[in-house]
Scaffold this motif. Structure first.
Motif, PDB file in Angstrom:
ATOM      1  N   GLY A   1       6.052   7.516   1.604  1.00 57.54           N
ATOM      2  CA  GLY A   1       6.325   7.592   3.028  1.00 57.54           C
ATOM      3  C   GLY A   1       5.637   8.745   3.729  1.00 57.54           C
ATOM      4  N   GLU A   2       4.889   9.534   2.965  1.00 60.87           N
ATOM      5  CA  GLU A   2       4.234  10.713   3.539  1.00 60.87           C
ATOM      6  C   GLU A   2       2.735  10.479   3.694  1.00 60.87           C
ATOM      7  OE1 GLU A   2       4.853  15.484   3.002  1.00 60.87           O
ATOM      8  OE2 GLU A   2       4.800  14.274   1.186  1.00 60.87           O
TER       9      GLU A   2
ATOM     10  N   GLU B   1       5.608   2.690   2.713  1.00 61.73           N
ATOM     11  CA  GLU B   1       5.795   2.351   1.303  1.00 61.73           C
ATOM     12  C   GLU B   1       4.807   3.031   0.368  1.00 61.73           C
ATOM     13  OE1 GLU B   1       8.354   0.653   0.241  1.00 61.73           O
ATOM     14  OE2 GLU B   1       9.034   0.444   2.311  1.00 61.73           O
ATOM     15  N   LYS B   2       3.978   3.909   0.910  1.00 63.00           N
ATOM     16  CA  LYS B   2       2.943   4.525   0.093  1.00 63.00           C
ATOM     17  C   LYS B   2       2.930   6.043   0.260  1.00 63.00           C
ATOM     18  CE  LYS B   2      -0.099   0.499   0.786  1.00 63.00           C
ATOM     19  NZ  LYS B   2       0.262  -0.167  -0.460  1.00 63.00           N
ATOM     20  N   ALA B   3       2.255   6.715  -0.647  1.00 58.29           N
ATOM     21  CA  ALA B   3       1.879   8.121  -0.469  1.00 58.29           C
ATOM     22  C   ALA B   3       0.393   8.126  -0.142  1.00 58.29           C
ATOM     23  CB  ALA B   3       2.152   8.923  -1.730  1.00 58.29           C
ATOM     24  N   ILE B   4       0.034   8.721   0.996  1.00 60.69           N
ATOM     25  CA  ILE B   4      -1.343   8.661   1.481  1.00 60.69           C
ATOM     26  C   ILE B   4      -1.877  10.079   1.676  1.00 60.69           C
ATOM     27  CG2 ILE B   4      -2.860   7.846   3.331  1.00 60.69           C
ATOM     28  CD1 ILE B   4      -0.870   5.602   3.878  1.00 60.69           C
ATOM     29  N   VAL B   5      -3.081  10.307   1.167  1.00 63.63           N
ATOM     30  CA  VAL B   5      -3.772  11.583   1.361  1.00 63.63           C
ATOM     31  C   VAL B   5      -5.078  11.301   2.085  1.00 63.63           C
ATOM     32  CG1 VAL B   5      -4.807  13.610   0.272  1.00 63.63           C
ATOM     33  CG2 VAL B   5      -2.755  12.566  -0.728  1.00 63.63           C
ATOM     34  N   ILE B   6      -5.286  11.993   3.207  1.00 66.41           N
ATOM     35  CA  ILE B   6      -6.498  11.818   4.002  1.00 66.41           C
ATOM     36  C   ILE B   6      -7.226  13.153   4.098  1.00 66.41           C
ATOM     37  CG2 ILE B   6      -7.433  11.244   6.268  1.00 66.41           C
ATOM     38  CD1 ILE B   6      -4.916   9.605   6.780  1.00 66.41           C
ATOM     39  N   SER B   7      -8.443  13.190   3.599  1.00 60.98           N
ATOM     40  CA  SER B   7      -9.294  14.347   3.829  1.00 60.98           C
ATOM     41  C   SER B   7     -10.071  14.090   5.112  1.00 60.98           C
ATOM     42  CB  SER B   7     -10.268  14.538   2.662  1.00 60.98           C
ATOM     43  OG  SER B   7     -11.227  15.518   2.973  1.00 60.98           O
TER      44      SER B   7
ATOM     45  N   THR C   1       1.977  13.272   8.571  1.00 60.86           N
ATOM     46  CA  THR C   1       3.308  13.873   8.618  1.00 60.86           C
ATOM     47  C   THR C   1       3.281  15.311   8.116  1.00 60.86           C
ATOM     48  OG1 THR C   1       3.812  13.002   6.410  1.00 60.86           O
ATOM     49  CG2 THR C   1       4.451  11.648   8.299  1.00 60.86           C
ATOM     50  N   ARG C   2       2.244  15.662   7.364  1.00 64.84           N
ATOM     51  CA  ARG C   2       2.117  17.021   6.840  1.00 64.84           C
ATOM     52  C   ARG C   2       0.640  17.348   6.705  1.00 64.84           C
ATOM     53  NH1 ARG C   2       2.749  19.377   1.461  1.00 64.84           N
ATOM     54  NH2 ARG C   2       3.169  17.298   0.608  1.00 64.84           N
TER      55      ARG C   2
END
Length: 322
Positions: free
Chosen positions: A30-31, A184-190, A202-203
């Protein structure tokens, strides 16, 4: 919430060069985590280690409970990865490439066509589906890369500059898709596009010289700006001088910045630390019978905070949190 990405003491050296030094962070379901830093800060190197494409010098990465080095297949099944540049096989058509990805991702043949059609619709690839990838624009190549990353509906998405090369409409579509998937996922965006952090994350974490130097929400990041709680007022040019003098004497005002805008003047009221003088500024202008064409409160300038944090001497890996 369930933690899907755990990074503990991650470091990477290339000979004498310390590219990444002792980075630790968690990302929960969810982040959407915005991963920020100047060019050469170690963002792409860190993402390659998280996804298992690069072995760390020290530290460990856990993906949905699986160690990326000890259980690489189990971990990578749960990751969708859009690397920098979105590499693909240029001689393939977009349709052929996605079918190939579906096969190596283990999507059953009976389900493959429906899943590809669903993703193509979400990414809006219909009109280039049967073109060779090498003939596509940078924006469409990027969208093909995004399509392959989400094709197997992974729990975890790692994306390096996902909107690079897209026009404003395409950026909006991709950001909307990220928000739609995020629950429903954990997402990391560079990314180096700070408006993207404000729009979808969100962070945020910031790294500089390979070290973690900030972790917090986008609002906490903006609160570090000298423009946080600043009031911006637009007045007629004839009223500017007296408005500026009146505002400068209001309690909590540190400085008034002035900028001409045609026949109008924009006055930005910089507050003292912790102050919020907007209401007092408006009251003062009313008392002076000074009409305003615009009046709004600033949340803070992320670009200014980013420059301050990443260029400040003596960070040395100290993590700034609010």
């Amino acid at each position: 919430m369930e933690t899907l990405i755990e990074v503990d003491g991650l470091s990477k050296n290339f000979g004498a060069l310390k590219a990444v030094s002792n980075i630790s962070l968690n990302v929960t379901r969810g982040e959407v985590l915005g991963f920020l830093g100047p060019n050469g800060a170690g963002k792409s190197t860190t993402m390659k280690m998280i996804t298992g494409f690069l072995a760390p010098t020290a530290g460990r990465v856990s993906i949905a409970g699986f160690d990326i080095e000890k259980s690489p297949l189990e971990a990578k099944r749960r990751i969708g990865y859009l690397p920098e540049g979105a590499p693909a096989y240029g001689e393939m058509t977009a349709a052929g490439f996605l079918d190939f990805i579906a096969e190596i991702r283990g999507i059953p043949r009976a389900e493959r066509g429906a899943r590809i059609s669903e993703v193509v619709g979400k990414i809006h690839l219909e009109k280039v589906l049967h073109q060779r990838i090498e003939t596509l624009s940078k924006g469409f190549k990027r969208r093909v890369g995004l399509a392959q990353a989400i094709l197997h509906d992974p729990e975890i998405l790692i994306m390096d500059e996902p909107t690079d090369g897209l026009d404003p409409n395409q950026k909006f579509e991709v950001r909307s898709l990220i928000q739609e998937m995020s629950a429903e996922k954990a997402i990391v965006i560079s990314t180096h596009i700070l408006e993207e952090v404000d729009a979808v994350c969100t962070r945020a974490v910031i790294i500089g010289q390979g070290e973690l130097i900030f972790s917090g929400t986008p609002r906490e990041l903006a609160a570090r700006s000298r423009y946080h709680n600043a009031a911006t007022v637009v007045v007629a040019g004839d009223d500017a001088e007296r408005a500026e003098q009146g505002i400068a004497g209001v309690a909590g005002v540190a400085e008034v910045e002035r900028k001409n805008s045609g026949d109008d003047v924009r006055l930005t009221v910089i507050p003292n630390a912790g102050a919020a003088p907007a209401a007092a500024v408006q009251k003062k202008l009313d008392e002076m019978n000074c009409p305003t064409h615009e009046f709004f409160i600033e949340h803070g300038h992320l670009d200014e905070v980013f420059r301050t944090i990443t260029s400040a001497p003596g960070n040395n890996g100290e993590v700034h949190r609010t």
